[in-house]
Design an enzyme around this catalytic site. Structure first.
Site, PDB file in Angstrom:
ATOM      1  CG  ASP A 133       3.033   4.677   9.991  1.00  0.00           C
ATOM      2  OD1 ASP A 133       1.844   4.375  10.091  1.00  0.00           O
ATOM      3  OD2 ASP A 133       3.953   3.846   9.894  1.00  0.00           O
ATOM      4  CB  CYS A 187     -13.008  -1.220  -5.468  1.00  0.00           C
ATOM      5  SG  CYS A 187     -11.507  -0.897  -4.519  1.00  0.00           S
ATOM      6  CB  CYS A 190     -11.589  -4.981  -9.039  1.00  0.00           C
ATOM      7  SG  CYS A 190      -9.899  -5.553  -8.788  1.00  0.00           S
ATOM      8  CB  CYS A 193      -6.509  -6.763  -3.208  1.00  0.00           C
ATOM      9  SG  CYS A 193      -8.177  -6.162  -2.925  1.00  0.00           S
ATOM     10  CB  CYS A 197      -4.509 -11.713   0.442  1.00  0.00           C
ATOM     11  SG  CYS A 197      -3.838 -11.827   2.114  1.00  0.00           S
ATOM     12  CB  CYS A 213      -1.359  -8.603   7.455  1.00  0.00           C
ATOM     13  SG  CYS A 213      -0.505  -7.690   6.176  1.00  0.00           S
ATOM     14  CB  CYS A 240       3.283  -8.515   2.294  1.00  0.00           C
ATOM     15  SG  CYS A 240       2.207  -9.204   1.014  1.00  0.00           S
ATOM     16  CB  CYS A 243      -3.225  -6.613  -1.341  1.00  0.00           C
ATOM     17  SG  CYS A 243      -2.561  -5.724   0.053  1.00  0.00           S
ATOM     18  CB  CYS A 247      -4.184  -2.593  -6.701  1.00  0.00           C
ATOM     19  SG  CYS A 247      -5.488  -1.359  -6.878  1.00  0.00           S
TER      20      CYS A 247
HETATM   21  S1  SF4 Z   1      -7.203  -4.805  -6.341  1.00  0.00           S
HETATM   22 FE1  SF4 Z   1      -7.434  -2.580  -6.087  1.00  0.00          FE
HETATM   23  S2  SF4 Z   1      -9.199  -2.009  -7.369  1.00  0.00           S
HETATM   24 FE2  SF4 Z   1      -9.238  -4.230  -7.083  1.00  0.00          FE
HETATM   25  S3  SF4 Z   1     -10.590  -4.511  -5.335  1.00  0.00           S
HETATM   26 FE3  SF4 Z   1      -8.497  -4.487  -4.544  1.00  0.00          FE
HETATM   27  S4  SF4 Z   1      -8.159  -2.366  -3.976  1.00  0.00           S
HETATM   28 FE4  SF4 Z   1      -9.965  -2.368  -5.299  1.00  0.00          FE
HETATM   29  S1  SF4 Z   2      -0.063  -6.995   2.598  1.00  0.00           S
HETATM   30 FE1  SF4 Z   2       0.049  -9.125   1.827  1.00  0.00          FE
HETATM   31  S2  SF4 Z   2      -0.627 -10.411   3.530  1.00  0.00           S
HETATM   32 FE2  SF4 Z   2      -1.251  -8.313   4.025  1.00  0.00          FE
HETATM   33  S3  SF4 Z   2      -3.331  -8.142   3.238  1.00  0.00           S
HETATM   34 FE3  SF4 Z   2      -1.998  -7.467   1.568  1.00  0.00          FE
HETATM   35  S4  SF4 Z   2      -1.597  -9.298   0.339  1.00  0.00           S
HETATM   36 FE4  SF4 Z   2      -2.434  -9.962   2.312  1.00  0.00          FE
END
Ligand code: SF4
Ligand code: SF4
Length: 313
Positions: A133, A187, A190, A193, A197, A213, A240, A243, A247
């Site tokens: 990281d 993906c 879909c 996410c 958010c 974020c 967080c 998202c 998924c």
């Molecule tokens: S929730 Fe997962 S599968 Fe759906 S669009 Fe987002 S990243 Fe892609």
């Molecule tokens: S971590 Fe939370 S705030 Fe950041 S992009 Fe994903 S859902 Fe949105």
């Protein structure tokens, strides 16, 4: 000493023995596809006040500028998904699952150093550096190139059959190895996410505005959290997972087997009231070696106060 043909299988076998979930390898070269993407993201200020993201631009796109004689980038995934019974209940204040246990930087660095030492013992005089990281390395781009997953619309790396709750790390080494190829994006249509958010930080598929974020507000931001996001942080006081939680690919996530990632047993029992009254002593006890220490006691209590009494708009 191993024959040349056995180097890559040896590295992948040792990586699995050390507990890594997957290992993929790419030739160390300029990341052509990523250059315009990174430039655009920075140009639009999506790094917020994370100025370190702007540093080492060239280095970040070409590992040969980072490590002398770099030939290969070995990407490794380490699962951190906690077993359901170890997760915090939904009705209390939340910290991101990756921060439950011991700070991953230490856990992974130790494993990477062991892997490099084993490679030096079995393959020969290898030079290399370990990265966890670390700002100069675009870890998702390397893991994607090495076939470990695709970068989803939430910008997380997603692995078929495993989901996305894992850390990504790299060993950049000065020997040529056998290289893997990328896989396709699953993906499809879909948009879960994007729809979930709460701060609309996923501004379009595959683009997260880091400055919007919740992870940025609760971890990176050192000043006051802007009043405009009052009520949007939900229960999140450190990072967080929304998202990732929504998924569908994370239905396949399996609990990690890393004892060092085990949370303090009291963490999941904290009620919202306990969080609001958290003392410095309890903070130190719960998060003794956790990444939560990044915000410090002052940062965490600022976040707790903000989500408990969000400012009126
Ligand atoms: S929730 Fe997962 S599968 Fe759906 S669009 Fe987002 S990243 Fe892609
Ligand atoms: S971590 Fe939370 S705030 Fe950041 S992009 Fe994903 S859902 Fe949105």
């Amino acid at each position: 000493m191993l024959l040349r043909a056995d180097w890559t299988p040896f590295i992948k076998r040792r990586a699995a023995e050390l507990g890594f979930m997957a290992c993929g390898i790419s030739k160390a070269e300029f990341l052509e596809d990523e250059a315009p993407r990174l430039e655009n993201w920075l140009r639009h200020g999506m790094n917020g006040r994370m100025a370190y993201m702007e540093n080492h631009f060239d280095m970040r796109l070409d590992p040969r500028r980072l490590v002398d004689g770099a030939k290969s980038v070995i990407s490794l995934l380490l699962n951190y998904y906690p077993a359901p019974e170890d997760q915090q209940p939904a009705d209390t204040l939340q910290i991101s699952k990756y921060a439950y246990g011991r700070d991953y930087h230490f856990v992974i660095k130790d494993k990477l150093k062991t892997l490099l030492a084993d490679m030096q013992a079995e393959i020969g005089d290898i030079g290399g550096r370990c990265f966890v990281d670390s700002a100069p390395v675009l870890d998702r781009a390397w893991a994607k190139k090495s076939g470990l997953g695709w970068v989803g619309k939430n910008t997380n790396l997603i692995t078929p059959g495993s989901g996305s709750f894992y850390f990504i790390a790299e060993l950049i080494v000065d020997v040529e190895l056998d290289y893997d190829g990328a896989i396709r994006d699953y993906c499809g249509t879909c948009t879960k996410c994007l729809d979930a958010c709460p701060t609309q930080a996923i501004t379009e598929p595959y683009v997260v505005d880091g400055s919007k974020c919740i992870s940025y507000f609760t971890i990176e931001l050192k000043d006051q959290i802007p009043t405009e996001v009052g009520g949007q942080l939900g229960n999140w006081v450190f990072g967080c997972d929304i998202c990732q939680d929504v998924c569908p690919w994370n239905r396949f996530a399996k609990p990690h087997q890393e004892p060092q990632f085990q949370a303090h047993p009291d963490l999941k029992n904290l009620t919202p009231g306990d969080w609001r009254e958290i003392t410095h002593e309890l903070f130190t006890e719960l998060f003794r070696q956790s990444a939560v220490k990044r915000t410090g006691y002052a940062g965490l209590t600022r976040n707790i106060a903000f989500v408990s009494n969000p400012p009126e708009l």
